[in-house]
Design a protein around this motif. Sequence first.
Motif, PDB file in Angstrom:
ATOM      1  N   LYS A  25       0.771  -1.220  -0.078  1.00  0.00           N
ATOM      2  CA  LYS A  25      -0.122  -0.142   0.063  1.00  0.00           C
ATOM      3  C   LYS A  25       0.878   1.365   0.078  1.00  0.00           C
ATOM      4  O   LYS A  25       0.752   2.219  -0.628  1.00  0.00           O
ATOM      5  CB  LYS A  25      -0.880   0.071   1.325  1.00  0.00           C
ATOM      6  N   GLU A  26       1.999   1.214   0.911  1.00  0.00           N
ATOM      7  CA  GLU A  26       2.808   2.467   0.981  1.00  0.00           C
ATOM      8  C   GLU A  26       4.063   2.275   0.663  1.00  0.00           C
ATOM      9  O   GLU A  26       4.560   0.992   0.446  1.00  0.00           O
ATOM     10  CB  GLU A  26       2.692   2.953   2.462  1.00  0.00           C
ATOM     11  N   GLU A  27       4.708   3.071   0.306  1.00  0.00           N
ATOM     12  CA  GLU A  27       6.299   3.047  -0.316  1.00  0.00           C
ATOM     13  C   GLU A  27       7.212   2.030   0.834  1.00  0.00           C
ATOM     14  O   GLU A  27       7.761   1.471   0.332  1.00  0.00           O
ATOM     15  CB  GLU A  27       6.838   4.433  -0.426  1.00  0.00           C
ATOM     16  N   GLU A  28       7.020   2.321   1.918  1.00  0.00           N
ATOM     17  CA  GLU A  28       7.621   1.554   3.112  1.00  0.00           C
ATOM     18  C   GLU A  28       7.265  -0.003   2.903  1.00  0.00           C
ATOM     19  O   GLU A  28       8.017  -1.007   3.142  1.00  0.00           O
ATOM     20  CB  GLU A  28       7.416   2.012   4.315  1.00  0.00           C
ATOM     21  N   ASP A  29       6.057  -0.298   2.747  1.00  0.00           N
ATOM     22  CA  ASP A  29       5.440  -1.541   2.612  1.00  0.00           C
ATOM     23  C   ASP A  29       6.071  -1.989   1.409  1.00  0.00           C
ATOM     24  O   ASP A  29       6.195  -3.361   1.450  1.00  0.00           O
ATOM     25  CB  ASP A  29       4.141  -1.626   2.598  1.00  0.00           C
ATOM     26  N   ARG A  30       6.246  -1.490   0.343  1.00  0.00           N
ATOM     27  CA  ARG A  30       6.934  -2.078  -0.939  1.00  0.00           C
ATOM     28  C   ARG A  30       8.214  -2.192  -0.742  1.00  0.00           C
ATOM     29  O   ARG A  30       8.629  -3.276  -1.237  1.00  0.00           O
ATOM     30  CB  ARG A  30       6.462  -0.985  -2.221  1.00  0.00           C
ATOM     31  N   LYS A  31       9.064  -1.497  -0.286  1.00  0.00           N
ATOM     32  CA  LYS A  31      10.258  -1.701  -0.045  1.00  0.00           C
ATOM     33  C   LYS A  31      10.635  -2.953   1.121  1.00  0.00           C
ATOM     34  O   LYS A  31      11.394  -3.705   0.810  1.00  0.00           O
ATOM     35  CB  LYS A  31      11.006  -0.593   0.909  1.00  0.00           C
ATOM     36  N   ASP A  32       9.807  -2.989   2.252  1.00  0.00           N
ATOM     37  CA  ASP A  32       9.606  -4.375   2.915  1.00  0.00           C
ATOM     38  C   ASP A  32       9.384  -5.571   2.371  1.00  0.00           C
ATOM     39  O   ASP A  32      10.085  -6.501   2.429  1.00  0.00           O
ATOM     40  CB  ASP A  32       8.867  -3.998   4.136  1.00  0.00           C
ATOM     41  N   LEU A  33       8.189  -5.463   1.298  1.00  0.00           N
ATOM     42  CA  LEU A  33       8.006  -6.648   0.542  1.00  0.00           C
ATOM     43  C   LEU A  33       9.062  -7.019  -0.482  1.00  0.00           C
ATOM     44  O   LEU A  33       9.337  -7.935  -0.621  1.00  0.00           O
ATOM     45  CB  LEU A  33       6.695  -6.150  -0.286  1.00  0.00           C
ATOM     46  N   TYR A  34       9.669  -5.978  -0.907  1.00  0.00           N
ATOM     47  CA  TYR A  34      10.707  -6.327  -1.973  1.00  0.00           C
ATOM     48  C   TYR A  34      11.958  -6.882  -1.209  1.00  0.00           C
ATOM     49  O   TYR A  34      12.671  -8.021  -1.919  1.00  0.00           O
ATOM     50  CB  TYR A  34      11.381  -5.073  -2.602  1.00  0.00           C
ATOM     51  N   GLN A  35      12.368  -6.571   0.010  1.00  0.00           N
ATOM     52  CA  GLN A  35      13.396  -7.437   0.700  1.00  0.00           C
ATOM     53  C   GLN A  35      12.884  -8.899   1.024  1.00  0.00           C
ATOM     54  O   GLN A  35      13.809  -9.608   0.787  1.00  0.00           O
ATOM     55  CB  GLN A  35      13.597  -6.635   1.852  1.00  0.00           C
ATOM     56  N   GLU A  36      11.750  -8.834   1.337  1.00  0.00           N
ATOM     57  CA  GLU A  36      11.226 -10.184   1.747  1.00  0.00           C
ATOM     58  C   GLU A  36      11.229 -11.226   0.633  1.00  0.00           C
ATOM     59  O   GLU A  36      11.362 -12.377   0.627  1.00  0.00           O
ATOM     60  CB  GLU A  36       9.791  -9.971   2.380  1.00  0.00           C
ATOM     61  N   ILE A  37      10.737 -10.890  -0.529  1.00  0.00           N
ATOM     62  CA  ILE A  37      10.657 -11.518  -1.916  1.00  0.00           C
ATOM     63  C   ILE A  37      12.144 -11.956  -2.213  1.00  0.00           C
ATOM     64  O   ILE A  37      12.448 -13.088  -2.606  1.00  0.00           O
ATOM     65  CB  ILE A  37      10.085 -10.641  -2.845  1.00  0.00           C
ATOM     66  N   VAL A  38      13.014 -11.060  -2.115  1.00  0.00           N
ATOM     67  CA  VAL A  38      14.465 -11.497  -2.468  1.00  0.00           C
ATOM     68  C   VAL A  38      15.136 -12.481  -1.442  1.00  0.00           C
ATOM     69  O   VAL A  38      15.704 -13.235  -2.004  1.00  0.00           O
ATOM     70  CB  VAL A  38      15.564 -10.011  -2.650  1.00  0.00           C
ATOM     71  N   LEU A  39      14.833 -12.171  -0.333  1.00  0.00           N
ATOM     72  CA  LEU A  39      15.143 -13.178   0.826  1.00  0.00           C
ATOM     73  C   LEU A  39      14.305 -14.461   0.442  1.00  0.00           C
ATOM     74  O   LEU A  39      15.305 -15.774   0.308  1.00  0.00           O
ATOM     75  CB  LEU A  39      14.905 -12.896   2.190  1.00  0.00           C
ATOM     76  N   GLN A  40      13.228 -14.513   0.291  1.00  0.00           N
ATOM     77  CA  GLN A  40      12.537 -15.859  -0.159  1.00  0.00           C
ATOM     78  C   GLN A  40      13.275 -16.287  -1.672  1.00  0.00           C
ATOM     79  O   GLN A  40      13.362 -17.736  -1.670  1.00  0.00           O
ATOM     80  CB  GLN A  40      11.187 -15.686  -0.333  1.00  0.00           C
ATOM     81  N   LEU A  41      13.524 -15.524  -2.598  1.00  0.00           N
ATOM     82  CA  LEU A  41      13.942 -15.935  -3.636  1.00  0.00           C
ATOM     83  C   LEU A  41      15.566 -16.775  -3.377  1.00  0.00           C
ATOM     84  O   LEU A  41      15.925 -17.780  -3.810  1.00  0.00           O
ATOM     85  CB  LEU A  41      14.280 -15.006  -4.599  1.00  0.00           C
ATOM     86  N   TRP A  42      16.246 -16.167  -2.499  1.00  0.00           N
ATOM     87  CA  TRP A  42      17.606 -16.396  -2.183  1.00  0.00           C
ATOM     88  C   TRP A  42      17.485 -17.864  -1.671  1.00  0.00           C
ATOM     89  O   TRP A  42      18.259 -18.856  -2.046  1.00  0.00           O
ATOM     90  CB  TRP A  42      18.298 -15.432  -1.511  1.00  0.00           C
ATOM     91  N   ARG A  43      16.531 -18.017  -0.730  1.00  0.00           N
ATOM     92  CA  ARG A  43      16.276 -19.225   0.132  1.00  0.00           C
ATOM     93  C   ARG A  43      15.837 -20.279  -0.815  1.00  0.00           C
ATOM     94  O   ARG A  43      16.322 -21.520  -0.635  1.00  0.00           O
ATOM     95  CB  ARG A  43      15.334 -19.145   1.085  1.00  0.00           C
ATOM     96  N   SER A  44      15.097 -20.172  -1.880  1.00  0.00           N
ATOM     97  CA  SER A  44      14.699 -21.117  -2.724  1.00  0.00           C
ATOM     98  C   SER A  44      15.670 -21.313  -4.096  1.00  0.00           C
ATOM     99  O   SER A  44      15.422 -22.191  -4.895  1.00  0.00           O
ATOM    100  CB  SER A  44      13.160 -20.836  -3.206  1.00  0.00           C
ATOM    101  N   PHE A  45      16.454 -20.529  -4.099  1.00  0.00           N
ATOM    102  CA  PHE A  45      17.414 -20.545  -5.293  1.00  0.00           C
ATOM    103  C   PHE A  45      18.097 -21.960  -5.512  1.00  0.00           C
ATOM    104  O   PHE A  45      18.266 -22.573  -6.455  1.00  0.00           O
ATOM    105  CB  PHE A  45      18.323 -19.507  -5.367  1.00  0.00           C
ATOM    106  N   PRO A  46      18.744 -22.696  -4.336  1.00  0.00           N
ATOM    107  CA  PRO A  46      19.179 -23.690  -4.408  1.00  0.00           C
ATOM    108  C   PRO A  46      18.437 -25.026  -5.133  1.00  0.00           C
ATOM    109  O   PRO A  46      18.954 -25.794  -5.415  1.00  0.00           O
ATOM    110  CB  PRO A  46      19.746 -24.097  -3.018  1.00  0.00           C
ATOM    111  N   THR A  47      17.230 -24.802  -4.815  1.00  0.00           N
ATOM    112  CA  THR A  47      16.022 -25.642  -5.306  1.00  0.00           C
ATOM    113  C   THR A  47      15.399 -25.280  -6.715  1.00  0.00           C
ATOM    114  O   THR A  47      14.630 -26.294  -7.136  1.00  0.00           O
ATOM    115  CB  THR A  47      14.976 -25.918  -4.343  1.00  0.00           C
ATOM    116  N   TYR A  48      15.802 -24.300  -7.169  1.00  0.00           N
ATOM    117  CA  TYR A  48      15.522 -24.006  -8.615  1.00  0.00           C
ATOM    118  C   TYR A  48      16.110 -24.891  -9.720  1.00  0.00           C
ATOM    119  O   TYR A  48      17.439 -25.003  -9.728  1.00  0.00           O
ATOM    120  CB  TYR A  48      15.685 -22.371  -8.827  1.00  0.00           C
ATOM    121  N   ARG A  49      15.369 -25.870 -10.248  1.00  0.00           N
ATOM    122  CA  ARG A  49      15.767 -26.640 -11.188  1.00  0.00           C
ATOM    123  C   ARG A  49      16.059 -26.272 -12.639  1.00  0.00           C
ATOM    124  O   ARG A  49      16.322 -27.007 -13.633  1.00  0.00           O
ATOM    125  CB  ARG A  49      15.127 -27.928 -10.980  1.00  0.00           C
ATOM    126  N   GLN A  50      15.445 -25.055 -12.992  1.00  0.00           N
ATOM    127  CA  GLN A  50      15.670 -24.652 -14.403  1.00  0.00           C
ATOM    128  C   GLN A  50      14.851 -25.454 -15.313  1.00  0.00           C
ATOM    129  O   GLN A  50      15.040 -25.291 -16.590  1.00  0.00           O
ATOM    130  CB  GLN A  50      17.173 -24.276 -14.658  1.00  0.00           C
TER     131      GLN A  50
END
Length: 163
Positions: A25-50
């Motif tokens: 909703k707000e800019e701060e929410d978007r920044k927090d969400l962006y960080q959370e998404i990148v963190l989850q992407l990093w956590r799941s990257f080793p299982t990404y099988r392409q």
Amino acid sequence: MEMDFIQIVNAHAGILHKVCRLYGKEEEDRKDLYQEIVLQLWRSFPTYRQEAKPSTWLYRVALNTAISLVRRQSRRVSPIALNNELVAIVQSTQSSEIDEQMNQFYSAVDQLSSVEKALVFLYLDNNSYDEIARIVGISNSNVGVKLNRIKAKLKRIVTTINE
């Protein structure tokens, strides 16, 4: 591995920003969400099988993260519905017609469920029904049915906002 991850995230940063804009909703929410998404992407990257395109994998993780975060937040705080007068005030302060249309669009999309938002977002981002089905985890025919229902729902919402 780290360089591959950074390359994929940088190549598809637009997807992340769109998801954040849609669910934050707000800019701060978007920044927090962006960080959370990148963190989850990093956590799941080793299982990404392409097996899927990087954008499909990224969409799936980003949308699941955003939807989960929205659900957790909705349990804590009850949303306040804007009445038509408040929407009209916000829209009247916009300087250009395009800004007004975008605000109206986001206001209408805001009234959709998390899954409906994801489907609209993926559709507007020119993903095929096959790609949407893979990302969301439903059948192709179900994608078509849901999108038609969502389009009708958005039409009703926009009509209500304009009254």
